[in-house]
Design an enzyme around this catalytic site. Structure first.
Site, PDB file in Angstrom:
ATOM      1  N   GLU A 130     -14.844 -19.197   5.262  1.00  0.00           N
ATOM      2  CA  GLU A 130     -14.614 -20.192   5.991  1.00  0.00           C
ATOM      3  C   GLU A 130     -15.556 -21.392   5.874  1.00  0.00           C
ATOM      4  OE1 GLU A 130     -12.220 -19.782  10.072  1.00  0.00           O
ATOM      5  OE2 GLU A 130     -13.288 -17.856   9.942  1.00  0.00           O
ATOM      6  N   LYS A 169     -21.579 -17.476  14.150  1.00  0.00           N
ATOM      7  CA  LYS A 169     -21.824 -18.851  13.454  1.00  0.00           C
ATOM      8  C   LYS A 169     -21.869 -20.234  14.700  1.00  0.00           C
ATOM      9  CE  LYS A 169     -19.480 -18.655   9.228  1.00  0.00           C
ATOM     10  NZ  LYS A 169     -18.269 -19.265   8.357  1.00  0.00           N
ATOM     11  N   ARG A 228     -19.095  -4.707  10.680  1.00  0.00           N
ATOM     12  CA  ARG A 228     -19.694  -5.893  10.381  1.00  0.00           C
ATOM     13  C   ARG A 228     -21.365  -5.482  10.778  1.00  0.00           C
ATOM     14  NH1 ARG A 228     -18.923 -10.624  14.607  1.00  0.00           N
ATOM     15  NH2 ARG A 228     -20.935 -11.287  13.668  1.00  0.00           N
TER      16      ARG A 228
END
Length: 561
Positions: free
Chosen positions: A39, A273, A263
């Site tokens: 994204e 983020k 992850r």
């Protein structure tokens, strides 16, 4: 894809590779087509580097292809700056996409498919507010309640949805939801939202749209449009997979296989983020590329190499379970690579003046220094040697313990590439601090031509004072003081664990050749560590970042503790 990113030596298949091979053998898919779908709402970090290496690496090893696709469905948080930075990061890591796409390329197709679900009574327009939608959703132990709009006819829903697209309704007043199962034990299947109204300017489509697809709706269908065979996702999307499958089956379109992996979580940092953006916006760091940040651009500015990051990602492997990786493993991968490729240079970070009292006045001698003992092709260089030198403060002690093998009053030490020195006196300031060391040199002890037969246990580095260049050195430590800054059992914020000593700036004296280097050039300051020229560096004021020390000082300190 770029062949410059050399693959590591053969190793056992991970579970993702095994699953892919099984699907290929069974004929479910005939090719390997992956994608990396970030994204564009921030800069990529080391966790994304793992996903990049996995997706592009799978395609390379299995003779497939990998797309780069920007999932740009949330225009209020997305910027072209992030798009450009992500492409730069992927290429810097050594990869090249086979094709470039954006979810916004598919907005019209996604809209048409949404209308199809409405016509098939599998989607409806809902009037609930976001708060009401959460309330109606239920809990893990309680089923949800149907929206009042759930029983509208396809005709009514189609008219309302077209009105949403035409801008007839206020932002947030209506959503389009999939009609699945409000009693499902998987909350993701309780009539998830597919579209919301938002008059946000999109970085590519401008103001063409005032409705935007939700991630779960756009993601899987974009995979399908591109013919992705294997959709590799992080583990938090495992519970979203039934929805991914439901959309593909309901539309009767190409159905990729979603495979989840754990992850990357690393000690002494954060991977969110949102939290990284908070660090930037609140001024705790100088920007996304601050060398203390775990962002790819931050690691690059610090001096990390793409080879070391790829080696690290291969070393930690691909797992199905969540774990915390020691930051030291990334640093060790870097040390291993830099040891092979970084030229050696002399730099004194905490200078102490040393005068050779029997050196001929005005004489300058050139001595030969090895550029890299790990690389015979790196050759040698000439260093100026004079009677006035700088050495490190901690390489001298006036009164030293028995096992101190560097320079002390009444003792001897070898200068690397130079001569053996004997210290006979010191000069002190009014406060009693040693400000100059006085030595004599033995002319018969020159390195490489020693005829004296003398043996000393210590060797130290130096720079010639008349020839030395002044540089700024930024010494970096870990950004957080604790291994898991996101764990706050006593409450508080991850910011409470910021390391106030994570950046120190000093002035160092270095050999002349160092001021000729360019930003991102990396060297080893002998006996001190690895350093990189910062982008702030100028001809008048060279700036170097400390990349990493020669040894893992944190692991040593932890062992002592």
């Amino acid at each position: 894809m770029n062949d410059s990113a050399n693959e590591p030596e053969a190793r056992p298949l991970n579970f993702v590779e095994t699953a892919i091979q099984e699907d290929l053998a069974a004929g479910r898919f005939t090719t390997v087509q992956t994608r990396f779908p970030p994204e564009p709402n921030g800069y990529l970090h080391i966790g994304h580097a793992k996903a990049i290496c996995l997706n592009f690496g799978l395609a390379r090893r299995m003779n497939g292809k990998c797309n780069l696709r920007f999932d740009d469905t949330n225009p209020s948080k997305e910027e072209t700056e992030y798009v450009d930075a992500i492409m730069d990061d992927v290429r810097w890591l050594g990869f090249e996409w086979d094709s470039l796409h954006y979810a916004s390329d598919y907005f019209e197709q996604l809209y048409d498919w949404a209308e199809k679900l409405i016509v098939d009574s599998k989607a409806y327009v809902c009037d609930l507010t976001p708060e009401q939608t959460r309330e109606y959703r239920g809990t893990i132990t309680e089923a949800g309640k149907p929206s009042p709009g759930r029983d509208r006819t396809p005709e009514e829903n189609l008219e309302l949805f077209r009105g949403m697209r035409a801008g007839k309704f206020p932002d947030g007043s209506k959503t389009l939801r999939a009609k699945i199962d409000m009693a499902s034990p998987n909350l993701n299947l309780r009539d998830p939202v597919m579209y919301r109204i938002s008059r946000a300017h999109h970085h590519r489509t401008g103001d063409t749209w005032c409705i935007y697809p939700m991630y779960d709706w756009a993601h899987g269908q974009s995979d399908s449009i591109e013919g992705i065979s294997f959709s590799i996702c992080t583990l938090e999307f495992e519970n979203h997979r039934p929805l991914y499958d439901w959309f593909c089956k309901s539309l009767e379109i190409h159905h990729p296989r979603q495979i989840e992996f754990a992850r990357l979580n690393m000690t002494y940092t954060v991977m969110s983020k949102r939290k990284l953006l908070q660090l930037v916006n609140e001024g705790h760091v100088s920007g996304w590329d601050d060398p203390r940040m775990p962002t790819i651009c931050g690691l690059r500015r610090r001096g990390f190499t793409p080879e070391s990051i790829r080696d690290f990602c291969d070393d930690i492997g691909v797992a199905k379970f969540i774990s915390m990786i020691d930051t030291g493993r990334l640093e060790n991968a870097l040390r291993k690579h830099l040891n092979k490729v970084a030229p050696r240079r002399n730099a004194v970070l905490d200078p102490l003046k040393l005068t050779i009292t029997n050196w001929p006045e005005g004489k300058v001698e050139m001595v030969e220094a090895i550029n890299n003992p790990e690389d015979a092709t790196a050759g040698t260089r000439q260093l100026p040697f004079s009677g006035s030198l700088y050495i490190e403060q901690d390489d001298f002690q006036e009164e030293a313990p028995k096992k101190f093998f560097r320079l002390k009053k009444g003792g001897a030490v070898r200068l690397r590439y130079g001569y053996i020195l004997d210290c006979h006196d010191v000069v002190k300031d009014d406060a009693g601090n040693v400000i100059e060391v006085l030595c004599t040199y033995d002319p018969e002890t020159k390195s490489g031509a020693d005829t004296s037969g003398r043996k000393v246990k210590g060797t130290i580095h130096w720079v010639s004072a008349p020839h030395a260049k002044e540089i700024e050195v930024r010494q970096y430590d870990r950004l957080f003081k604790v291994e898991n800054p996101e764990k706050n059992d006593a409450g508080g914020s991850f910011l409470d664990h910021l390391n106030e000593d994570s950046l120190k700036t000093i002035t160092a004296m270095v050999e002349p050749s160092l001021v000729e280097l360019k930003p991102e050039d990396r060297v080893q300051f002998e006996r001190k560590g690895y350093f990189c020229v910062d982008k702030d560096s100028t001809a008048d004021k060279p700036v170097f970042n400390q990349i990493v020390g020669l040894r893992d000082s944190w692991a040593k300190a932890k062992a002592k503790g």
